[in-house]
Design a protein around this motif. Structure first.
Motif, PDB file in Angstrom:
ATOM      1  N   ALA A   1      58.796  -7.133  14.062  1.00 16.62           N
ATOM      2  CA  ALA A   1      58.839  -8.443  13.416  1.00 16.62           C
ATOM      3  C   ALA A   1      57.572  -9.235  13.695  1.00 16.62           C
ATOM      4  O   ALA A   1      56.983  -9.845  12.793  1.00 16.62           O
ATOM      5  CB  ALA A   1      60.070  -9.216  13.897  1.00 16.62           C
TER       6      ALA A   1
ATOM      7  N   GLN B   1      61.920  -6.313  17.547  1.00 15.84           N
ATOM      8  CA  GLN B   1      61.207  -7.586  17.624  1.00 15.84           C
ATOM      9  C   GLN B   1      59.697  -7.395  17.594  1.00 15.84           C
ATOM     10  O   GLN B   1      58.962  -8.228  17.056  1.00 15.84           O
ATOM     11  CB  GLN B   1      61.620  -8.325  18.890  1.00 15.84           C
ATOM     12  CG  GLN B   1      62.948  -9.044  18.764  1.00 15.84           C
ATOM     13  CD  GLN B   1      62.876 -10.232  17.822  1.00 15.84           C
ATOM     14  OE1 GLN B   1      62.078 -11.138  18.008  1.00 15.84           O
ATOM     15  NE2 GLN B   1      63.713 -10.228  16.796  1.00 15.84           N
TER      16      GLN B   1
ATOM     17  N   TYR C   1      65.499  -3.513  21.350  1.00 18.24           N
ATOM     18  CA  TYR C   1      65.077  -4.897  21.098  1.00 18.24           C
ATOM     19  C   TYR C   1      63.556  -4.976  21.007  1.00 18.24           C
ATOM     20  O   TYR C   1      63.021  -5.625  20.081  1.00 18.24           O
ATOM     21  CB  TYR C   1      65.584  -5.799  22.218  1.00 18.24           C
ATOM     22  CG  TYR C   1      65.081  -7.218  22.126  1.00 18.24           C
ATOM     23  CD1 TYR C   1      65.775  -8.180  21.401  1.00 18.24           C
ATOM     24  CD2 TYR C   1      63.908  -7.603  22.774  1.00 18.24           C
ATOM     25  CE1 TYR C   1      65.308  -9.480  21.311  1.00 18.24           C
ATOM     26  CE2 TYR C   1      63.432  -8.892  22.693  1.00 18.24           C
ATOM     27  CZ  TYR C   1      64.129  -9.829  21.960  1.00 18.24           C
ATOM     28  OH  TYR C   1      63.654 -11.120  21.872  1.00 18.24           O
TER      29      TYR C   1
ATOM     30  N   GLY D   1      53.206  -7.627  19.735  1.00 19.43           N
ATOM     31  CA  GLY D   1      54.184  -6.858  18.972  1.00 19.43           C
ATOM     32  C   GLY D   1      53.892  -5.377  19.011  1.00 19.43           C
ATOM     33  O   GLY D   1      54.800  -4.547  19.197  1.00 19.43           O
TER      34      GLY D   1
ATOM     35  N   GLN E   1      67.194 -17.086  19.646  1.00 23.65           N
ATOM     36  CA  GLN E   1      65.984 -17.069  18.811  1.00 23.65           C
ATOM     37  C   GLN E   1      66.267 -17.621  17.413  1.00 23.65           C
ATOM     38  O   GLN E   1      65.422 -18.309  16.838  1.00 23.65           O
ATOM     39  CB  GLN E   1      65.454 -15.637  18.700  1.00 23.65           C
ATOM     40  CG  GLN E   1      64.800 -15.119  19.966  1.00 23.65           C
ATOM     41  CD  GLN E   1      64.337 -13.684  19.803  1.00 23.65           C
ATOM     42  OE1 GLN E   1      65.013 -12.743  20.208  1.00 23.65           O
ATOM     43  NE2 GLN E   1      63.190 -13.502  19.198  1.00 23.65           N
TER      44      GLN E   1
ATOM     45  N   TRP F   1      56.105 -18.007  22.229  1.00 29.44           N
ATOM     46  CA  TRP F   1      57.159 -17.029  22.470  1.00 29.44           C
ATOM     47  C   TRP F   1      56.682 -15.784  23.214  1.00 29.44           C
ATOM     48  O   TRP F   1      57.369 -15.330  24.151  1.00 29.44           O
ATOM     49  CB  TRP F   1      57.833 -16.658  21.156  1.00 29.44           C
ATOM     50  CG  TRP F   1      58.721 -15.457  21.234  1.00 29.44           C
ATOM     51  CD1 TRP F   1      58.609 -14.287  20.548  1.00 29.44           C
ATOM     52  CD2 TRP F   1      59.871 -15.290  22.076  1.00 29.44           C
ATOM     53  NE1 TRP F   1      59.598 -13.408  20.889  1.00 29.44           N
ATOM     54  CE2 TRP F   1      60.388 -14.004  21.835  1.00 29.44           C
ATOM     55  CE3 TRP F   1      60.498 -16.111  23.014  1.00 29.44           C
ATOM     56  CZ2 TRP F   1      61.506 -13.516  22.492  1.00 29.44           C
ATOM     57  CZ3 TRP F   1      61.620 -15.621  23.678  1.00 29.44           C
ATOM     58  CH2 TRP F   1      62.108 -14.333  23.403  1.00 29.44           C
TER      59      TRP F   1
ATOM     60  N   THR G   1      68.045  -8.219  14.250  1.00 35.46           N
ATOM     61  CA  THR G   1      67.961  -7.624  15.582  1.00 35.46           C
ATOM     62  C   THR G   1      69.339  -7.580  16.227  1.00 35.46           C
ATOM     63  O   THR G   1      69.741  -6.577  16.827  1.00 35.46           O
ATOM     64  CB  THR G   1      66.995  -8.428  16.473  1.00 35.46           C
ATOM     65  OG1 THR G   1      65.707  -8.461  15.861  1.00 35.46           O
ATOM     66  CG2 THR G   1      66.872  -7.795  17.853  1.00 35.46           C
TER      67      THR G   1
ATOM     68  N   TYR H   1      61.683 -15.392  10.651  1.00 33.82           N
ATOM     69  CA  TYR H   1      61.977 -15.101  12.048  1.00 33.82           C
ATOM     70  C   TYR H   1      63.470 -15.275  12.353  1.00 33.82           C
ATOM     71  O   TYR H   1      64.038 -14.540  13.169  1.00 33.82           O
ATOM     72  CB  TYR H   1      61.144 -15.994  12.969  1.00 33.82           C
ATOM     73  CG  TYR H   1      59.796 -15.396  13.295  1.00 33.82           C
ATOM     74  CD1 TYR H   1      59.711 -14.176  13.958  1.00 33.82           C
ATOM     75  CD2 TYR H   1      58.614 -16.037  12.938  1.00 33.82           C
ATOM     76  CE1 TYR H   1      58.486 -13.608  14.245  1.00 33.82           C
ATOM     77  CE2 TYR H   1      57.378 -15.476  13.223  1.00 33.82           C
ATOM     78  CZ  TYR H   1      57.327 -14.262  13.884  1.00 33.82           C
ATOM     79  OH  TYR H   1      56.106 -13.690  14.170  1.00 33.82           O
TER      80      TYR H   1
ATOM     81  N   PRO I   1      68.921 -12.792  20.588  1.00 31.35           N
ATOM     82  CA  PRO I   1      68.791 -13.032  19.146  1.00 31.35           C
ATOM     83  C   PRO I   1      69.431 -14.323  18.656  1.00 31.35           C
ATOM     84  O   PRO I   1      68.856 -15.014  17.808  1.00 31.35           O
ATOM     85  CB  PRO I   1      69.460 -11.794  18.524  1.00 31.35           C
ATOM     86  CG  PRO I   1      69.252 -10.719  19.532  1.00 31.35           C
ATOM     87  CD  PRO I   1      69.406 -11.407  20.849  1.00 31.35           C
TER      88      PRO I   1
ATOM     89  N   ALA J   1      65.818 -12.305  13.692  1.00 33.82           N
ATOM     90  CA  ALA J   1      66.677 -12.419  14.871  1.00 33.82           C
ATOM     91  C   ALA J   1      68.087 -11.933  14.558  1.00 33.82           C
ATOM     92  O   ALA J   1      68.703 -11.201  15.350  1.00 33.82           O
ATOM     93  CB  ALA J   1      66.703 -13.861  15.369  1.00 33.82           C
TER      94      ALA J   1
END
Length: 252
Positions: free
Chosen positions: A208, A205, A201, A233, A135, A96, A180, A173, A132, A177
């Protein structure tokens, strides 16, 4: 490279046996693409929708290339011995962070080459409102396929995998999403200036990735044991904070 495990790797549809992770990833791509154009139309009319439709194929191609290169480079022992794997149709060998970076760079390059830089921020905002949901669907595929394998735990919501109770990281996750999406929807109602949603975002994210990757046992790591996704991240959070600071400085 950690061995992969599976919960429900095959989805049976009549006589067809389909890989759950790959199937849901493809669905996620189609859903994300459709929602991107729809959100672009809602936020910028037909003109922005057309630009989204033209930009999307380049962004998707960049995401695919970035995801495979990222995975291959951090599994170099295997990929260096079989370079053809970089071109193989292996939907599980994608990462990702590489997809996000590759898709962003490709989309931005397209807009620059077409001299429509003014659409960058509005399209970025439309994209993050679409991502999102995609995801969340892809995360469900990770859960069914046994990817994003969690560390052992005795928490009440742990999932039993191969004789051990583990963190359901893929489910985390999925929830991240959805969270988010909720945050972005709330921010969007306040009519922020272009680019704000994209930076929001990145902040959510990025947080996360920073928190949830610590619960995995199959993360891509450097030779020194640093989790690559956590580095990405942290970079996403810092970029969002930098944007906020420069925006605040430039506002009278």
């Amino acid at each position: 490279m950690p061995k992969r495990h599976s919960m429900h790797p095959i989805i049976e549809l009549g006589p067809l046996n389909l890989g759950s992770g790959a199937l849901l990833l493809v669905i996620a791509i189609f859903v994300g693409h459709a929602r991107f154009e729809r959100v672009a139309r809602q936020r910028g009319g037909e003109a922005l929708e057309q630009r989204a439709g033209r930009c999307a194929p380049f962004a998707l191609a960049g995401a695919a290339i970035g995801a495979r290169l990222w995975y291959g480079l951090f599994n170099w022992d295997m990929y260096s011995q079989s370079p053809g794997l970089f071109l193989a149709l292996r939907l599980g060998d994608l990462a990702w962070p590489g997809a996000l970076i590759g898709g962003t760079l490709a989309g931005y390059a397209y807009l620059r080459l077409r001299h429509i830089d003014d659409a960058t921020a509005p399209l970025a905002d439309a994209a993050v409102l679409a991502l999102p949901l995609a995801q969340a669907i892809a995360s469900l595929g990770l859960l069914l396929n046994g990817d994003a394998l969690g560390a052992p735990t005795d928490l009440p919501w742990a999932v039993p995998l191969f004789g051990t109770l583990r963190h359901p990281v893929a489910l985390y996750y999925l929830l991240a999403a959805l969270a988010t999406w909720g945050v972005l929807t709330w921010v969007a109602r306040r009519s922020p200036q272009p680019g704000t949603l994209a930076m929001t975002y990145l902040a959510v994210q990025g947080s996360a990735l920073l928190l949830l990757e610590a619960l995995r046992v199959d993360s891509l790591v450097t030779a020194g044991g640093v989790r690559i996704a956590q580095v990405v991240g942290l970079a996403m959070i810092l970029m969002a904070l930098w944007w906020k600071r420069t925006h605040a400085t430039s506002t009278p």
